[in-house]
Design a protein around this motif. Structure first.
Motif, mmCIF file in Angstrom:
data_model
loop_
_atom_site.group_PDB
_atom_site.id
_atom_site.type_symbol
_atom_site.label_atom_id
_atom_site.label_comp_id
_atom_site.label_asym_id
_atom_site.label_seq_id
_atom_site.Cartn_x
_atom_site.Cartn_y
_atom_site.Cartn_z
ATOM 1 N N TYR A 207 34.620 35.357 39.995
ATOM 2 C CA TYR A 207 35.966 35.072 40.470
ATOM 3 C C TYR A 207 36.272 35.788 41.785
ATOM 4 O O TYR A 207 36.971 35.243 42.641
ATOM 5 C CB TYR A 207 36.989 35.433 39.384
ATOM 6 N N ALA B 273 37.351 33.716 45.172
ATOM 7 C CA ALA B 273 38.539 34.033 45.967
ATOM 8 C C ALA B 273 38.168 34.269 47.432
ATOM 9 O O ALA B 273 38.829 33.763 48.347
ATOM 10 C CB ALA B 273 39.240 35.253 45.388
ATOM 11 N N TYR C 121 41.530 28.857 42.078
ATOM 12 C CA TYR C 121 41.958 29.425 43.358
ATOM 13 C C TYR C 121 42.070 28.319 44.396
ATOM 14 O O TYR C 121 41.207 27.440 44.473
ATOM 15 C CB TYR C 121 40.935 30.447 43.872
ATOM 16 N N TYR D 285 45.688 30.770 36.116
ATOM 17 C CA TYR D 285 44.719 31.035 35.048
ATOM 18 C C TYR D 285 45.331 30.684 33.697
ATOM 19 O O TYR D 285 46.550 30.533 33.555
ATOM 20 C CB TYR D 285 44.291 32.508 35.039
ATOM 21 N N PHE E 21 46.709 31.034 43.036
ATOM 22 C CA PHE E 21 45.856 31.394 41.914
ATOM 23 C C PHE E 21 46.558 31.037 40.608
ATOM 24 O O PHE E 21 47.761 31.271 40.457
ATOM 25 C CB PHE E 21 45.572 32.896 41.959
ATOM 26 N N ARG F 123 40.058 30.053 35.553
ATOM 27 C CA ARG F 123 40.848 30.445 36.721
ATOM 28 C C ARG F 123 40.665 29.401 37.819
ATOM 29 O O ARG F 123 39.602 28.786 37.931
ATOM 30 C CB ARG F 123 40.419 31.810 37.246
#
Length: 493
Positions: free
Chosen positions: A423, A427, A382, A371, A369, A380
């Motif tokens: 988000y 994820a 992932y 950001y 991750f 962001r």
């Protein structure tokens, strides 16, 4: 002099602080744990004042040297550099970045954790579990956690002199950030060059603009953030920076500086023959993990200390966390070393759990991750940025992104302008690595695809088909998730 502890942490940044918090939660006894850190900062001024800085005081009104307990490094390239109401210690000691307790020096004292500050570890003998400090003290341990982080790569390491000039700045620790703030204050309306187009370069360039300094960014690549961004994503951010007055000078490199009689940098010579006028320089050309103490003693991989899924090194009494740890990313079957605050926080917690309660600690299963936040933008990422890229969303607006599809499965996702539910869905979706049957449909659905993946039957249903059901389901799923303040969006980071 010699002292002995059950647990020793080397380092003074994010990973060290979060490890200390986890030890505290697990009831470490007084006198069992110490942290050794050489971090300190010097403040100076012609003022006769000797008071300590409050969160709102100007740094250059203070006169003192201070050792520094572990703190949140992301603050240094963000709120610490703001001209108005900047972040200051003790406001961003760990572990406020994860909405946890703020570990001031008094917290460590109350929990019986020894802080050995302004002290460097000169040598380590992992076979005999001994450390020798710069004060001549020998520290022995049962378990050692290496949280030494990384250092900024210096210009001299690429053949350019000038790092010691008073108007050349780096950004890695509080001392660097303090110098940068004080240098910016002398350069209002002046010219700054930022060497490098990565994380530090982009975030510092934004701060320089906010401080009303003219900025040119110089880097050899064809677009910014080349390790993560696609050309299309980079173009969006470059356009925003240009609208703020930033000048991008791409495809060339710094070759040397021009100095005045006082040793200050006044010009920057570039590989393409140009010479830029300079009032200050910010260098962000990369970082190197601080692992020298353990060379020829531990197994290394990816320039870091190789650890297993318990963050344990080749020596069973030594654990490595944060920037120095090269650990297995189970999701992708690869070993990675990740220089990011999220990995530091989570690896710290896991290592302490593995030491204190090994039978109840599962394998470290980390989702990569990253950001950043600059100006009014916030993105962001992932997963893994490998394979074919599918962009989605409105690149003329404020919400857009990209998927990376490798061997028919989504393995990575970037999103600008999302909300907490977006988000969370991304994820969860990346962990599922759904199959994609129709790339065009993936582009059309955009983030709604991620919202739908976590709500559908697992067998065969992760592929994109038709789209109508998925889109509707994605909207319903997104609406059903309560919006909350995801802990990465704290202002001080």
């Amino acid at each position: 002099m010699s002292r002995s502890f059950d647990y020793v942490i080397i380092g003074g940044g994010v990973a060290a602080g979060y490890a200390a918090l986890e030890f505290g939660k697990r009831g470490v006894s007084h006198g069992e744990l110490c942290i050794i850190s050489d971090e300190s900062v010097s403040f100076s001024s012609s003022s006769s004042s000797s008071h300590r800085c409050s969160s709102s005081a100007l740094i250059d009104l203070c006169v003192f040297n201070e050792s520094v307990a572990p703190y949140e490094r992301p603050a240094l390239s963000k709120a610490f550099l703001l001209p108005e109401a900047p972040a200051r210690l003790p406001g961003f000691h760990t572990c406020v970045g994860a909405n946890e307790e703020r570990l001031t020096p008094n917290w460590y004292k109350e929990h019986g954790i020894e802080l050995i500050l302004e002290t460097r570890v000169k040598s380590a003998d992992v076979r005999n579990k001994k450390l020798l400090t710069s004060t001549g003290e020998t520290i022995t341990y049962k378990y050692l956690i290496v949280a030494t982080g990384a250092r900024a790569l210096k210009l001299e390491e690429i053949g350019i002199s000038g790092s010691d000039a008073e108007n050349v700045c780096y950004l890695r620790d509080l001392a660097d950030a303090t110098k940068l703030v004080n240098t910016m204050r002398t350069c209002k309306g002046g010219n700054a060059i930022v060497i490098g187009g990565g994380y530090i370069g982009m975030e510092c360039a934004a701060s320089l603009v906010i401080n009303k300094i003219n900025v040119s960014m110089v880097f050899p690549g064809s677009y910014c953030m080349g390790r993560l961004f696609t050309p299309k994503i980079a173009s969006y951010y470059e356009d925003v920076y240009k609208s703020k007055g930033v000048n991008f000078i791409k495809g060339t490199s710094l070759t040397s500086f021009v100095f005045n009689s006082e040793g200050k940098v006044t010009g920057a010579n570039l590989e393409d023959g140009r010479c830029l006028p300079v009032d200050m320089v910010v260098v962000g050309i990369g970082a190197r993990p601080n692992t020298n103490l353990f060379e020829n003693q531990l197994v290394f991989e990816n320039n870091g200390i190789k650890v297993n899924t318990r963050l344990q090194s080749s020596n069973t009494s030594v654990y490595a966390i944060g920037d120095v740890a090269s650990f297995p990313v189970k999701l992708f079957g690869k070993t990675r070393r990740l220089e990011h605050v999220d990995a530091a926080r989570k690896s710290a917690k896991h290592a302490v759990s593995a030491i204190m309660d090994p039978d109840k600690t599962s394998e470290f299963d980390y989702l990569p991750f990253f950001y950043s936040r600059v100006f009014s933008l916030s993105w962001r990422f992932y997963g893994d940025n490998v394979g074919e890229v599918v962009h989605f969303g409105d690149f003329n607006g404020t919400k857009f992104g990209a998927y990376w599809v490798d061997n028919g499965r989504v393995v990575g996702c970037f999103l600008e302008g999302g909300e907490g539910a977006d988000y969370d869905a991304i994820a969860e979706m990346i962990r599922a690595k759904p199959v994609v049957a129709d790339m065009g449909e993936l582009e059309r659905q955009g983030v709604e695809f991620a919202a739908g993946v976590g709500r559908i039957p697992p067998v065969g249903a992760a592929a994109v088909h038709g789209g109508g059901w998925y889109a509707s389901f994605g909207i319903v799923a997104a609406a059903s998730v309560a919006l909350f303040a995801y802990w990465y969006v704290n202002w001080w980071q």
